[in-house]
Write a protein that holds these residues in place. Structure first.
Motif, PDB file in Angstrom:
ATOM      1  N   PHE A  59      45.962  12.209  15.609  1.00 27.28           N
ATOM      2  CA  PHE A  59      47.426  12.183  15.651  1.00 27.28           C
ATOM      3  C   PHE A  59      47.837  11.936  17.096  1.00 27.28           C
ATOM      4  O   PHE A  59      47.516  12.729  17.988  1.00 27.28           O
ATOM      5  CB  PHE A  59      47.982  13.515  15.152  1.00 27.28           C
ATOM      6  CG  PHE A  59      49.477  13.572  15.009  1.00 27.28           C
ATOM      7  CD1 PHE A  59      50.064  13.605  13.757  1.00 27.28           C
ATOM      8  CD2 PHE A  59      50.298  13.622  16.123  1.00 27.28           C
ATOM      9  CE1 PHE A  59      51.446  13.665  13.619  1.00 27.28           C
ATOM     10  CE2 PHE A  59      51.673  13.694  16.000  1.00 27.28           C
ATOM     11  CZ  PHE A  59      52.253  13.711  14.744  1.00 27.28           C
ATOM     12  N   VAL A  60      48.559  10.822  17.326  1.00 29.44           N
ATOM     13  CA  VAL A  60      49.060  10.507  18.663  1.00 29.44           C
ATOM     14  C   VAL A  60      50.553  10.798  18.683  1.00 29.44           C
ATOM     15  O   VAL A  60      51.329  10.216  17.925  1.00 29.44           O
ATOM     16  CB  VAL A  60      48.789   9.035  19.027  1.00 29.44           C
ATOM     17  CG1 VAL A  60      49.413   8.691  20.373  1.00 29.44           C
ATOM     18  CG2 VAL A  60      47.281   8.776  19.060  1.00 29.44           C
ATOM     19  N   GLY A  61      50.981  11.728  19.536  1.00 29.43           N
ATOM     20  CA  GLY A  61      52.361  12.189  19.568  1.00 29.43           C
ATOM     21  C   GLY A  61      53.332  11.175  20.135  1.00 29.43           C
ATOM     22  O   GLY A  61      52.957  10.189  20.782  1.00 29.43           O
ATOM     23  N   MET A  62      54.609  11.438  19.935  1.00 31.79           N
ATOM     24  CA  MET A  62      55.686  10.525  20.295  1.00 31.79           C
ATOM     25  C   MET A  62      55.667  10.179  21.794  1.00 31.79           C
ATOM     26  O   MET A  62      55.565  11.042  22.654  1.00 31.79           O
ATOM     27  CB  MET A  62      57.029  11.176  19.929  1.00 31.79           C
ATOM     28  CG  MET A  62      58.227  10.280  20.141  1.00 31.79           C
ATOM     29  SD  MET A  62      59.775  11.128  19.706  1.00 31.79           S
ATOM     30  CE  MET A  62      59.503  11.432  17.959  1.00 31.79           C
ATOM     31  N   GLY A  63      55.770   8.873  22.077  1.00 27.27           N
ATOM     32  CA  GLY A  63      55.877   8.400  23.447  1.00 27.27           C
ATOM     33  C   GLY A  63      54.620   8.551  24.276  1.00 27.27           C
ATOM     34  O   GLY A  63      54.671   8.471  25.510  1.00 27.27           O
ATOM     35  N   SER A  64      53.476   8.728  23.649  1.00 28.64           N
ATOM     36  CA  SER A  64      52.237   8.944  24.394  1.00 28.64           C
ATOM     37  C   SER A  64      51.731   7.658  25.040  1.00 28.64           C
ATOM     38  O   SER A  64      51.907   6.558  24.496  1.00 28.64           O
ATOM     39  CB  SER A  64      51.150   9.499  23.469  1.00 28.64           C
ATOM     40  OG  SER A  64      51.497  10.772  22.995  1.00 28.64           O
ATOM     41  N   ILE A  65      51.096   7.809  26.182  1.00 31.90           N
ATOM     42  CA  ILE A  65      50.405   6.707  26.855  1.00 31.90           C
ATOM     43  C   ILE A  65      48.911   7.024  26.775  1.00 31.90           C
ATOM     44  O   ILE A  65      48.420   7.935  27.449  1.00 31.90           O
ATOM     45  CB  ILE A  65      50.831   6.567  28.333  1.00 31.90           C
ATOM     46  CG1 ILE A  65      52.352   6.550  28.464  1.00 31.90           C
ATOM     47  CG2 ILE A  65      50.208   5.314  28.939  1.00 31.90           C
ATOM     48  CD1 ILE A  65      53.031   5.384  27.795  1.00 31.90           C
ATOM     49  N   VAL A  66      48.211   6.291  25.913  1.00 31.77           N
ATOM     50  CA  VAL A  66      46.809   6.607  25.633  1.00 31.77           C
ATOM     51  C   VAL A  66      45.922   5.713  26.490  1.00 31.77           C
ATOM     52  O   VAL A  66      45.875   4.497  26.309  1.00 31.77           O
ATOM     53  CB  VAL A  66      46.485   6.426  24.139  1.00 31.77           C
ATOM     54  CG1 VAL A  66      45.040   6.823  23.859  1.00 31.77           C
ATOM     55  CG2 VAL A  66      47.440   7.258  23.283  1.00 31.77           C
ATOM     56  N   THR A  67      45.192   6.336  27.429  1.00 30.37           N
ATOM     57  CA  THR A  67      44.338   5.592  28.363  1.00 30.37           C
ATOM     58  C   THR A  67      42.858   5.898  28.173  1.00 30.37           C
ATOM     59  O   THR A  67      42.009   5.271  28.800  1.00 30.37           O
ATOM     60  CB  THR A  67      44.725   5.915  29.820  1.00 30.37           C
ATOM     61  OG1 THR A  67      44.579   7.326  30.042  1.00 30.37           O
ATOM     62  CG2 THR A  67      46.171   5.513  30.094  1.00 30.37           C
ATOM     63  N   LYS A  68      42.556   6.890  27.304  1.00 30.35           N
ATOM     64  CA  LYS A  68      41.164   7.239  27.027  1.00 30.35           C
ATOM     65  C   LYS A  68      40.973   7.359  25.519  1.00 30.35           C
ATOM     66  O   LYS A  68      41.938   7.582  24.782  1.00 30.35           O
ATOM     67  CB  LYS A  68      40.791   8.568  27.702  1.00 30.35           C
ATOM     68  CG  LYS A  68      40.829   8.506  29.222  1.00 30.35           C
ATOM     69  CD  LYS A  68      40.419   9.847  29.827  1.00 30.35           C
ATOM     70  CE  LYS A  68      40.438   9.789  31.344  1.00 30.35           C
ATOM     71  NZ  LYS A  68      40.048  11.094  31.961  1.00 30.35           N
ATOM     72  N   ASN A  69      39.737   7.235  25.066  1.00 38.17           N
ATOM     73  CA  ASN A  69      39.444   7.367  23.638  1.00 38.17           C
ATOM     74  C   ASN A  69      39.908   8.725  23.107  1.00 38.17           C
ATOM     75  O   ASN A  69      39.861   9.732  23.822  1.00 38.17           O
ATOM     76  CB  ASN A  69      37.950   7.213  23.381  1.00 38.17           C
ATOM     77  CG  ASN A  69      37.456   5.800  23.640  1.00 38.17           C
ATOM     78  OD1 ASN A  69      38.244   4.858  23.717  1.00 38.17           O
ATOM     79  ND2 ASN A  69      36.155   5.646  23.788  1.00 38.17           N
ATOM     80  N   VAL A  70      40.348   8.718  21.844  1.00 38.42           N
ATOM     81  CA  VAL A  70      40.824   9.942  21.190  1.00 38.42           C
ATOM     82  C   VAL A  70      39.806  10.328  20.117  1.00 38.42           C
ATOM     83  O   VAL A  70      39.498   9.520  19.228  1.00 38.42           O
ATOM     84  CB  VAL A  70      42.216   9.738  20.570  1.00 38.42           C
ATOM     85  CG1 VAL A  70      42.668  11.004  19.839  1.00 38.42           C
ATOM     86  CG2 VAL A  70      43.229   9.340  21.646  1.00 38.42           C
ATOM     87  N   LYS A  71      39.305  11.547  20.169  1.00 37.03           N
ATOM     88  CA  LYS A  71      38.298  11.998  19.211  1.00 37.03           C
ATOM     89  C   LYS A  71      38.915  12.172  17.823  1.00 37.03           C
ATOM     90  O   LYS A  71      40.106  12.423  17.691  1.00 37.03           O
ATOM     91  CB  LYS A  71      37.689  13.312  19.682  1.00 37.03           C
ATOM     92  CG  LYS A  71      36.888  13.190  20.967  1.00 37.03           C
ATOM     93  CD  LYS A  71      36.310  14.546  21.368  1.00 37.03           C
ATOM     94  CE  LYS A  71      35.500  14.423  22.657  1.00 37.03           C
ATOM     95  NZ  LYS A  71      34.939  15.734  23.086  1.00 37.03           N
ATOM     96  N   PRO A  72      38.090  12.064  16.778  1.00 34.27           N
ATOM     97  CA  PRO A  72      38.593  12.315  15.420  1.00 34.27           C
ATOM     98  C   PRO A  72      39.177  13.719  15.287  1.00 34.27           C
ATOM     99  O   PRO A  72      38.766  14.651  15.977  1.00 34.27           O
ATOM    100  CB  PRO A  72      37.334  12.163  14.546  1.00 34.27           C
ATOM    101  CG  PRO A  72      36.410  11.294  15.347  1.00 34.27           C
ATOM    102  CD  PRO A  72      36.664  11.663  16.782  1.00 34.27           C
ATOM    103  N   ASN A  73      40.173  13.852  14.395  1.00 33.16           N
ATOM    104  CA  ASN A  73      40.755  15.157  14.057  1.00 33.16           C
ATOM    105  C   ASN A  73      41.337  15.900  15.251  1.00 33.16           C
ATOM    106  O   ASN A  73      41.268  17.126  15.334  1.00 33.16           O
ATOM    107  CB  ASN A  73      39.715  16.041  13.357  1.00 33.16           C
ATOM    108  CG  ASN A  73      39.294  15.486  12.018  1.00 33.16           C
ATOM    109  OD1 ASN A  73      40.086  15.394  11.092  1.00 33.16           O
ATOM    110  ND2 ASN A  73      38.033  15.079  11.936  1.00 33.16           N
ATOM    111  N   THR A  74      41.929  15.146  16.178  1.00 25.85           N
ATOM    112  CA  THR A  74      42.602  15.781  17.310  1.00 25.85           C
ATOM    113  C   THR A  74      44.024  15.245  17.437  1.00 25.85           C
ATOM    114  O   THR A  74      44.327  14.132  17.015  1.00 25.85           O
ATOM    115  CB  THR A  74      41.860  15.521  18.641  1.00 25.85           C
ATOM    116  OG1 THR A  74      41.715  14.103  18.835  1.00 25.85           O
ATOM    117  CG2 THR A  74      40.495  16.167  18.649  1.00 25.85           C
ATOM    118  N   THR A  75      44.895  16.059  18.035  1.00 21.78           N
ATOM    119  CA  THR A  75      46.260  15.661  18.349  1.00 21.78           C
ATOM    120  C   THR A  75      46.380  15.516  19.852  1.00 21.78           C
ATOM    121  O   THR A  75      46.007  16.420  20.613  1.00 21.78           O
ATOM    122  CB  THR A  75      47.268  16.706  17.848  1.00 21.78           C
ATOM    123  OG1 THR A  75      47.255  16.719  16.426  1.00 21.78           O
ATOM    124  CG2 THR A  75      48.686  16.381  18.324  1.00 21.78           C
TER     125      THR A  75
END
Length: 311
Positions: free
Chosen positions: A275-291
């Motif tokens: 789950f990627v929250g509102m307005g997030s800037i994602v610069t690294k990999n996101v693990k499964p089942n994480t917010t």
């Protein structure tokens, strides 16, 4: 005289509900599906919450039937509405709406559309001022709305819905500076594959891969004003909300959720049920089942299961 579209007993039978209340001498006919704050006699509605305001809201409703949370079954109160207690009232309200309300439209290929492909399936709707390029495959029962542009060699599955002014398989983006600091543009050899039951909102751009295909998996839903970068891989049943940007070659695994206004850097992998929250800037990999949320996005919790999205 207007005929009812269904009745409470048919709804209960369809849901196979085991926990419900029907007041004595209740009129069970259903004519429409409405929000709870405007529902009247003859309407079906729902309310998913079970907070302190839920009881008051339900008591004040004039709806004939209310789909409500199973947690409210513990409260003892009388209402003029029939109540059906469910794990997910909103989901069953949606299912009953599709079951009992005739939402079908006449499918046709509009004379103002430009179609260069002969690989169009059965019962396909193509709206006016739409362009379909050469060798584009469109599966049965798909709906392409007004002003959509789908360029050569795309493959679109069955039961796909594409809203107005979306552009699919235009030129990929990724110029490279040469020895004179000038920009040279790559040709795109890849294309776009959209699998069955995908829905794509208005004014969305889906770019082809430079050397490989951009792929959108079965059942994924994409909202308006979304940018899907070159060569991206999206898994099945993902939910991508409006004004989201994905850089090229990023990966979104199955059942992931991306909240509005998020930006995902190119080459990032977002895991299953993340789950990627509102307005997030994602610069690294996101693990499964994480917010994750923030700028840059950071983990705030681990998700217990994939049902967090429907809360």
């Amino acid at each position: 005289m207007v005929k009812p579209i269904t009745d409470v007993l048919k709804i209960i039978s369809y849901i196979q509900a085991k926990n419900y209340i029907i007041p004595n001498e209740s009129n069970l006919d259903i004519f429409s599906f409405k929000p709870i704050d405007s529902a009247k006699i003859g309407d079906a509605t729902f309310y998913s919450q079970y907070d302190k305001d839920a009881k008051k809201l339900i008591l004040n409703s004039n709806a004939t039937v209310i789909f409500c949370s199973k947690h409210l079954q513990k409260m003892s109160f009388k209402t003029k509405s029939a109540l059906i207690f469910l794990d997910d009232p909103r989901l069953w309200f949606l299912r009953c709406l599709k079951k009992f309300v005739n939402l079908s439209k006449q499918h046709r290929i509009h004379s103002n559309s430009i179609i260069q492909s002969k690989k169009i399936g059965k019962n396909v709707h193509i709206g006016p001022f739409t362009f379909i390029g050469k060798n584009v495959q469109i599966g049965d029962n798909s709906i392409i709305h007004n002003g959509v542009h789908i360029f050569d060699n795309c493959k679109i599955g069955k039961n796909v819905k594409i809203q107005s002014s979306t552009v699919i398989n235009s030129s990929s983006f990724g110029p490279r500076r040469n020895e004179n600091n000038e920009l040279e543009t790559f040709p795109n050899l890849g294309s776009v594959i959209i699998e069955d039951d995908v829905e794509i909102g208005a004014n969305t751009s889906i770019l082809p891969g430079v050397l490989e295909n951009t792929v959108i998996g079965i059942g994924t839903k994409i909202s308006d004003h979304v940018y899907i970068g070159s060569g991206m891989k999206i898994g099945k049943h993902c939910m991508i909300t409006g004004h989201t940007y994905f850089g090229g070659s990023s990966i979104l695994e199955d059942f992931a959720y991306i909240a509005p206004g998020s930006i995902i850097r190119n080459g990032i992998k977002i895991g299953t049920c993340a789950f990627v929250g509102m307005g997030s800037i994602v610069t690294k990999n996101v693990k499964p089942n994480t917010t994750v949320i923030g700028n840059p996005a950071k983990i705030i919790k681990k998700n217990s299961d994939s049902n967090y999205i429907s809360s």
